[in-house]
Each structure stands twice: as C-alpha cells, then as structure tokens.
Scaffold this active site. Structure first.
Site, PDB file in Angstrom:
ATOM      1  N   SER A 166       0.835  -1.197   0.000  1.00 26.92           N
ATOM      2  CA  SER A 166       0.000   0.000   0.000  1.00 26.92           C
ATOM      3  C   SER A 166       0.877   1.258   0.000  1.00 26.92           C
ATOM      4  CB  SER A 166      -0.965  -0.052   1.194  1.00 26.92           C
ATOM      5  OG  SER A 166      -2.006   0.885   1.064  1.00 26.92           O
ATOM      6  N   ASP A 173      -8.644  -4.392  -6.158  1.00 20.95           N
ATOM      7  CA  ASP A 173      -8.158  -3.782  -4.921  1.00 20.95           C
ATOM      8  C   ASP A 173      -8.934  -2.479  -4.697  1.00 20.95           C
ATOM      9  OD1 ASP A 173      -6.617  -2.253  -3.007  1.00 20.95           O
ATOM     10  OD2 ASP A 173      -4.894  -3.532  -3.455  1.00 20.95           O
ATOM     11  N   HIS A 219      -7.274  -6.016  -0.651  1.00 19.59           N
ATOM     12  CA  HIS A 219      -6.166  -5.076  -0.721  1.00 19.59           C
ATOM     13  C   HIS A 219      -4.827  -5.797  -0.595  1.00 19.59           C
ATOM     14  CE1 HIS A 219      -4.008  -1.397  -0.424  1.00 19.59           C
ATOM     15  NE2 HIS A 219      -3.838  -1.396   0.885  1.00 19.59           N
TER      16      HIS A 219
END
Length: 505
Positions: A221, A447, A475
């Site tokens: 991320s 995602d 995710h």
C-alpha cells in the site's frame, strides 16, 4: 476516509492476524544474535554522526530492537533530532541480507508488520534474510506525532464527511485545520517533518547501520510509495524491491480520491454480487439494487443517525469507515452482511464497531496508535494542495457517477490538504528510479484502496519495473493466499529471479 489524499488505513488487519499465527511456529536465535556493524563507507557530508552511531540492542519478543537517532530536518543536521524504533527478526541461517518491510497507511506499524512477514516469507527467503521493521518517523513505537486527544478524535471521525451546505463545509474545513494545529501544539518541529522523503532518508540511515550496501524492501500500500521514493533518492542502493498494492505518486488529491472512489465502488459491487447469490442476503436478489439500498442508507444516516454502541450513534461518517474496512479482505464480507442487516433494521452497533477496527479504537475509547491522524500529516506534506470549494463541487457529479456510496465523501476529502496549516518542506519528487535494478510492482485487479490502475501507472513510471498481477479481491496480493503470487515474490526475494513482466496470477 480522512480529509486528505490517502490510501485508506487498516488494509492488512486480517492478514496481520493470520501472519502472526503463522509466525508462532518460528523460533529466533536470540542467544546467537550478533549485532551488526555500520558500513565503513563514507556517510553523506554532515550526517556522519547518524550513519555511524552506536546502537543499543535489546530483545523484544522474538526480535531484537534498537533506537535510531535521526535529524528532524535533514537540511539542519546539527539541529533537533528525533528517534525511530527498529525491530530485527534474524535469519534462520547465515544472515546475508536485510529485507525491510512496511505495511502502509501512512501510519501503519512496520514493527508489527515485520512480525507478520517474518513468519510469512518463504523458508528460502528467511534462511539468509533478516526481516526489519522500522516504524517511520512520527509513527508507532518511534517518537510519535501527537495531535488530537482521543475524545477530540472521536468527534473528528464521527463528523459529516459529506457536507450539504456552507455551514457544514466550513465545519469540515475547520476540523481539518484544527487537526494540523493540534499536531504542531503536540509535537512542535516534528509536525513539519514527517514526509515520505524524510522517512526514506531515515531508512537509508538504518540500512547503513545494519551494514548493508543494498536495501531490500517489501512495501505494501503506502509502503510502495515509500519504497519508490527511496529508489528515486538512492537508486544505486536498491537491492530487491517489491511494491505490493501500488500507489500512483503522480496523482493529485482529486485524482487519487477519484481512483479510490472507483476502487471501493468496484469492490462493493463485487461484494453485492456475492451477497445476492446467497440465501437471506439483506440486499435482496439484485446486486445493483442492493448497492442502491446501501447508498440510501448513507443518505438516511446523514439526516438521522442510528443508535450505535450505547454511547455513540452511527453517523454517516462512521458508516463510511465501517463499510470500507470490510472491503479490504474478502473474508470480511460476511461481517459486512451482518452489519448491513442490522443497520437496515435500525441497529448501528456493528458498523460502529467496524469503524473502530478501521481506526484502531479500543473499547475504553483510547486508540492503539496515531495512524488515523498521522496519515493526514504525511499526505499533506507530500502533496500540498490549493483546491477551492468550487473545484470540489465541480468534481462531485463525476465522483457520484463513479461511486454513489463513497463518491461525495471522497470528493470532499480531496479538499483537506488545502486547509493543512503546516508548510511542506520536502514534497514528493518526480519518480522514475532510474539506475535501480529491477523492481517488482504488484497489483490486484479489484483492490479497493489502491486500484489496479495505480499499479500499472507506477510500473510504467519506474524505469526498471516489472508488473505482477493478481486477479482477485481485497487489498494487496502477497498475503492473500494466492500461491502463484507467493512463489513469484519468494523466489525473487530469495535468489533475485525477476518475474516476467506482465505475469498474471
């Protein structure tokens, strides 16, 4: 959603818990730990005392921990300093490399994530690689950025993310400014120096202190942005770098928020299609109608909150976070079903509890970390903005068309950094990482928080990148259980074998 350009938080909650369980099977060699020595190579001019400092190591669970002192402002190395906390999980065999890990946020604890990754990375990786987590400056166990009190942050998170009139818009803007002012009041100079560029420079200090010529990196991320910035600043010091759930650092606040509106709506649609195929789905038997029902719920909460946990009501803001957090992991979809069923029947307790998971809020009203606040500080220092209310209002139709449920709130969220009261001194550079060895960029097709389009964009921006794709929900990719992804990344980190560009799993 916080009022700033941001990948949403808590993307790895379920994965972290699973990873910690796996890690319990590993034993560290505490008695055999040999403290690393700093590199003999010359440190950058003026920073010698940081690159050659002595570390005082101590055991911390299955890891070894140390404090590292870094300058608050790298432009003033003789000025005030701050400390970052590091945890090192030793290799199971002869240590030859150190894989630095970061879970994202910004604001997630790299130390916690290191425990997960130490037990999740393949045995071939762990045989010769330590796993290192460094909580970025201002985050976690490092000297924290201190801003709003718990009570005030409760009010902040429950506030209306979707203002309907001038008074509500003014209240939202005032709340964001007050958050920034609280950071200055609580942390002084540090509040202006928690940028990604400065965090990347801290990682280079730690790399040298561990005696590594190259920095191996696994970022998830926002950790992909931190890794990409490192590759831009220090391309010749990059080793094996994985960027999983990639952020596109070129996007401004509007386009970043729009990407999330698209990503979260795509994930919500996938959830709805799964739900209506099951018995007793509270959305009915039509996915599109079910998503519209959720949008109607949000409108109703805007007008009249539902009873929550006895002390707090379920506001539109808390429902926003409560729904969003369940879209990070497909395993959380049944919980979303329970929460929506209850809310449709007038009970907001489950969605309030889910919003607490999103922010790490405890039953006693305290927060386990500052991640819900530091995310705004980092993002606004990285990408200062000058949007106006008119700019946002012009974007709202496009956002609502992309996401009837999340669109308006995400559009208004893009305004946040225009009200941040702290001047940015180290904004994000243009990034191409030219001169770095191959970098593996990983994207997941559905995602929600870092849409697949961002992975494709970052892979195109980095000069040496290859793109690895997971076709799936949730995710990030590596901890998803996809064997093809796991094998490709483990092999790359173990022996440097680069996946073929365009590989899909």
């Amino acid at each position: 959603m916080t009022r700033a350009r941001t990948p949403l938080l808590i993307g790895l909650v379920v994965a972290l818990l699973l990873g910690l369980v796996v890690y319990a099977a590993y034993a560290t060699r505490a008695a055999d730990f040999d403290a690393p020595s700093p590199l003999d190579a010359a440190a950058p001019q003026g920073l010698e005392k940081f690159y050659t400092q002595d570390l005082d190591w101590s055991e911390c669970g299955r890891a070894h921990c140390a404090w590292v002192t870094v300058p608050i402002d790298y432009a003033d190395p003789d000025g005030p300093t701050t400390r970052v906390r590091m945890a090192l999980y030793p290799a199971t065999g002869e240590s030859k490399r150190s894989v630095f890990v970061n879970p994202g946020g910004p604001g997630g604890s790299a130390i916690d994530f290191a425990g997960t990754m130490a037990g999740s990375l393949g045995g071939d990786v762990r045989e010769h690689a330590d796993v290192v987590g460094v909580d970025p400056r201002g985050v976690g166990l490092s000297t924290p950025l201190t801003c709003l009190s718990d009570r005030d942050f409760d009010a902040y998170t429950a506030s209306d993310p979707d203002p309907d009139d001038a008074q509500e818009i003014a209240a939202q803007r005032k709340g964001f400014t007050e958050l920034g002012e609280a950071c200055v009041d609580g942390s002084g100079d540090l509040a202006a120096h928690v940028s990604t560029v400065e965090a990347a420079r801290d990682m280079d200090v730690v790399r040298a202190l561990l005696g590594r010529k190259k920095l191996d990196w696994f970022g998830a991320s926002y950790g992909t942005e931190l890794g990409a910035v490192y590759a831009e600043l220090f391309p010749d010091r990059v080793g094996r770098m994985v960027l999983d759930g990639a952020v596109d650092p070129t996007l401004d606040s509007v386009e970043s928020s729009f990407g999330q509106a698209t990503g979260f709506q795509r994930a919500l649609q996938a959830y709805a299609e799964d739900c209506v195929a099951r018995d007793d789905c509270p959305l009915g038997d039509d996915a599109d109608a079910g998503v519209a029902k959720i949008a109607d719920l949000m409108d109703q909460l805007d007008a009249k909150p539902l009873p929550g946990d006895g002390k707090r009501q379920l506001t539109e803001g808390l429902a926003f976070y409560g729904i969003a957090v369940t879209l990070y992991e497909k395993e959380a979809w049944p919980t979303l079903t329970q929460a929506l069923r209850a809310a449709f029947n007038g009970d907001g307790k489950i969605l309030v509890a889910l919003s607490d998971i999103y922010f790490g809020r405890q039953d006693d009203g305290t927060y386990e970390s500052n991640q819900g606040q530091v995310i705004s500080a980092v993002n606004c220092l990285d990408t200062p903005e000058g949007l106006t209310e008119a700019d946002v209002e012009a974007q709202i139709p496009r956002f609502v068309a992309a996401s009837p449920v999340f669109g308006r709130a995400l559009a208004w969220g893009a305004l946040g950094c225009s009200d941040w009261p702290i001047e940015a001194t180290s904004p994000l550079p243009e990034i191409d990482g030219k001169g770095a060895p191959p970098i593996v960029v990983v994207g997941t097709t559905r995602d929600p928080a870092t849409p697949y389009e961002s992975a494709k964009a970052l892979a195109s921006q980095l000069d040496s990148a290859v793109l690895l794709t997971r076709d799936g929900d949730g995710h990030t990719a590596y901890l998803s259980g996809n064997a093809c992804i796991t094998k490709a990344i483990d092999r790359y980190l173990a022996d440097g074998t680069v996946p073929k560009d365009g590989t899909r799993c």
